[in-house]
Write an enzyme that holds these catalytic residues in place. Structure first.
Site, mmCIF file in Angstrom:
data_model
loop_
_atom_site.group_PDB
_atom_site.id
_atom_site.type_symbol
_atom_site.label_atom_id
_atom_site.label_comp_id
_atom_site.label_asym_id
_atom_site.label_seq_id
_atom_site.Cartn_x
_atom_site.Cartn_y
_atom_site.Cartn_z
ATOM 1 N N PHE A 1 -10.043 -9.233 1.403
ATOM 2 C CA PHE A 1 -10.717 -9.747 2.599
ATOM 3 C C PHE A 1 -12.210 -9.485 2.389
ATOM 4 O O PHE A 1 -12.746 -8.468 2.811
ATOM 5 C CB PHE A 1 -10.173 -9.051 3.840
ATOM 6 C CG PHE A 1 -8.691 -9.297 4.033
ATOM 7 C CD1 PHE A 1 -8.244 -10.357 4.813
ATOM 8 C CD2 PHE A 1 -7.744 -8.501 3.407
ATOM 9 C CE1 PHE A 1 -6.881 -10.606 4.976
ATOM 10 C CE2 PHE A 1 -6.385 -8.737 3.563
ATOM 11 C CZ PHE A 1 -5.958 -9.798 4.350
ATOM 12 N N GLU B 1 -7.597 -4.391 2.609
ATOM 13 C CA GLU B 1 -6.819 -4.061 3.808
ATOM 14 C C GLU B 1 -7.206 -4.937 4.997
ATOM 15 O O GLU B 1 -8.375 -5.007 5.389
ATOM 16 C CB GLU B 1 -7.008 -2.582 4.171
ATOM 17 C CG GLU B 1 -6.158 -2.160 5.359
ATOM 18 C CD GLU B 1 -6.170 -0.663 5.618
ATOM 19 O OE1 GLU B 1 -5.436 -0.220 6.522
ATOM 20 O OE2 GLU B 1 -6.903 0.068 4.917
ATOM 21 N N LYS C 1 -1.430 2.393 3.575
ATOM 22 C CA LYS C 1 -1.336 3.839 3.468
ATOM 23 C C LYS C 1 -0.316 4.177 2.404
ATOM 24 O O LYS C 1 0.856 3.793 2.495
ATOM 25 C CB LYS C 1 -0.909 4.437 4.820
ATOM 26 C CG LYS C 1 -1.599 5.726 5.144
ATOM 27 C CD LYS C 1 -3.081 5.530 5.221
ATOM 28 C CE LYS C 1 -3.786 6.830 5.553
ATOM 29 N NZ LYS C 1 -5.169 6.812 5.070
#
Length: 615
Positions: free
Chosen positions: A176, A207, A223
């Site tokens: 992103f 993320e 995570k």
């Protein structure tokens, strides 16, 4: 494109990236001078800026910007942070009327040194111990601990930040990605910041913070981390270990539960779902565990409401969020800035996509510095009771790999032997080059390569030559040939004075980046240097693999010792002329033969120059 690039966005067009969600392609746009800047210097202005940006996007504009980590208290006064940085607004959006086509980014023209941190190993150990004490006391379940890394970017011209963003994007592809030039004045005269401060934000985060489209809100916390393996078998094992790790799954589940609770604050009753849990995603240098949570937002929810419910993302705070953030202020010495905030785009109509601003570099132009910028990049990980300081330090090392890859330009490299018009071991070289191109996400046109090699063979029908094949970041290919003198009967080599660093992708793959080998320049009178790893095991030479004769058998170190998988080495292994085994420095005196092997010189007997006892 005639005007300077002000912003770039390169991100999935939908909530892509998880196995159970559709891949709708990518949005790749460039933007030039903004119409205006919407800027929040104070906490009370943050929600206003978000509301204005959302309204302008609904009216047909593109808004690209960020919300800094220290803006948290704008959404909840009980979320503590350090005082904001004076050189970066809490939130800002550049407003554009229309995008431009994606430009061809420069592939040369920047350089960085080694990234450094003021966090000492002992301080890190003490911080992990403190977090463990807090967990045992029932204060928190997890705290995301971070520290800033610092560096200097030098460039050939003002395009260096853009070129560096391209390198970061290649190092961390398919994320992103957002590039913002904060130094550009808008058409209406407004600026992103007054005076000196951050001039560029370069984010290549993998993320997703959230994607919001027509009432569907998707978030995907990341995570759980494991380094990529150095062989296909080791890589599969690393992924399997992460997938089955009780520690990593528990860490991921804590954040999933936190985000489910956050989403419920703005969701239609019963709409919060977890369609995908504990997915293991392959990134170039690490495996990451992600989970996907989604919800249908209520009709009265706006963009500022989503930030109020979710910001900052739980994956970069810990759980519970408020107590974790309270202790982060005590543990960390300075504000995080854009790092751990969110960067993203609001499209015409209001569809919004924001990343969690990890893998994000802040550049600040240095006063009087000619094409020189100070660089800052945060790094961190979630600390649970099962975490060890050694394990977390290794995770931080793996997460920094994208910075090492983007440190300076490099090309893929293959060196071949051309003898009387024939290229020796060509299929193995093509296979190795293909693997490197796939690893570094570089497009390789094998038909074009074969045509250039065939032309080179026709131009050199007789004699022996060293051929170099170089493939640039944008897939450009060039081949070179130089006459190769005959091998001497034997040459002398020296022994490295220090061990090689931990093997990385620039050791496993052959490129023009030779940072690990540069400290081992051959000593006077030596042809090359014999290298060894931190365990005292032989690895390779700087320009070839090693063969050593012990007890009547020729051996070569296995790849696990940290070495390039040489083509000549593989050929001799396939022929049964070499076998693999670990060879230690202590065994060198027992060797009855030593050779340097590579695909150009093939087999070159060498004599080791050991330091005299008097020294």
């Amino acid at each position: 494109m005639n005007r300077a690039v002000s912003a770039l966005i390169d991100l999935p067009s939908g909530p892509a990236g998880a196995p159970n969600l559709p891949q709708d392609g990518r949005i790749q746009h460039a933007f030039t001078q903004p119409q205006t800047w919407l800027v929040a210097e104070r906490l009370e202005a943050v929600t206003t800026v978000l509301e204005q940006a959302h309204q302008l996007a609904q009216a047909g504009n593109w808004c690209v910007g960020w919300v800094a980590y220290e803006a948290a208290a704008a959404f909840d006064a009980h979320l503590p942070t350090h005082p904001p940085q004076h050189h970066l607004p809490l939130a800002a959006f550049a407003v554009y009327d229309a995008p431009q086509s994606w430009p061809e980014l420069p592939i040369q023209g920047w350089d960085t040194a080694d990234w450094t941190t003021e966090l000492t190993p002992q301080t890190f150990v003490d911080q992990v111990r403190t977090i463990h004490d807090l967990i045992r006391a029932g204060e928190v379940y997890q705290i995301n601990l971070t520290a800033p890394l610092r560096n200097q970017l030098t460039g050939a011209d003002d395009q260096a930040p853009l070129a560096y963003f391209g390198a970061l994007r290649r190092a961390q592809p398919r994320g992103f990605n957002v590039y913002l030039d904060l130094s550009q004045t808008a058409q209406d005269g407004r600026v992103a910041l007054q005076g000196s401060g951050v001039s560029h934000l370069l984010s290549v985060s993998p993320e997703l913070f959230f994607h919001w489209d027509q009432g569907l809100l998707v978030t995907r916390p990341m995570k759980g981390t494991a380094g990529r393996g150095d062989t296909p078998e080791a890589d599969r094992h690393a992924a399997d270990q992460l997938r089955s790790s009780i520690k990593e799954r528990a860490e991921n589940l804590m954040i999933v539960d936190l985000l489910r609770n956050d989403l419920s604050r703005i969701a239609q009753t019963g709409s919060v779902q977890v369609p995908s849990l504990f997915d293991v995603q392959a990134l170039p240098t690490v495996w990451q565990m992600t989970s996907t949570i989604e919800a249908r937002t209520r009709a009265d929810v706006g963009l500022a409401d989503i930030f109020q419910a979710l910001f900052p993302c739980g994956s970069i705070t810990g759980a519970p969020k408020q107590r974790a953030m309270h202790h982060i202020v005590q543990l960390e010495a300075e504000p995080r800035g854009a790092y751990c905030g969110a960067l993203g785009v609001i499209q015409p109509g209001g569809t919004s996509t924001f990343n969690v601003a990890i893998r994000t570099v802040e550049l600040s132009a240095r006063p009087g510095g000619n094409h020189t910028w100070s660089a800052k990049c945060g790094i961190g990980s979630g600390i649970t009771l099962d975490a060890t300081s050694g394990g977390e330090a290794m995770e931080w090392h793996h997460k920094q790999a994208f910075l090492r890859r983007a440190a300076r330009p490099f090309e893929l490299l293959e060196s071949l032997r051309l003898a009387d018009g024939e290229l020796a071991r060509l299929p193995l070289h093509i296979t190795r080059l293909r693997q490197a191109a796939q690893h570094f996400d570089i497009s390789l046109d094998e038909n074009k390569l074969q045509a250039q090699l065939a032309q080179l063979q026709g131009e050199h029908p007789a004699g022996v030559f060293k051929v170099r094949v170089l493939v640039s970041a944008n897939g450009g290919i060039r081949v070179e040939a130089a006459a190769l003198p005959a091998n001497p009967l034997s040459v002398k080599v020296g022994l490295a004075q220090t061990p090689m660093p931990l093997a990385d992708e620039f050791i496993w793959h052959k490129t023009t980046r030779r940072d690990a080998y540069q400290p081992h320049t051959p000593q006077q009178g030596a042809f090359d240097t014999l290298l060894f790893n931190r365990a005292g095991e032989l690895s390779e030479f700087t320009i070839g693999n090693v063969a050593i004769e012990l007890d009547g058998q020729w051996w070569t170190p296995p790849l696990s010792c940290g070495l390039l998988p040489g083509v000549m080495r593989q050929t001799l292994l396939n022929q049964g002329k070499l076998k693999e085994r670990v060879v230690t420095l202590d065994e060198l005196p027992q060797a009855t033969g030593l050779a340097l092997i590579n695909s150009v010189r093939e087999w070159l007997p060498v004599e080791l120059m050991l330091p005299s006892l008097s020294q």
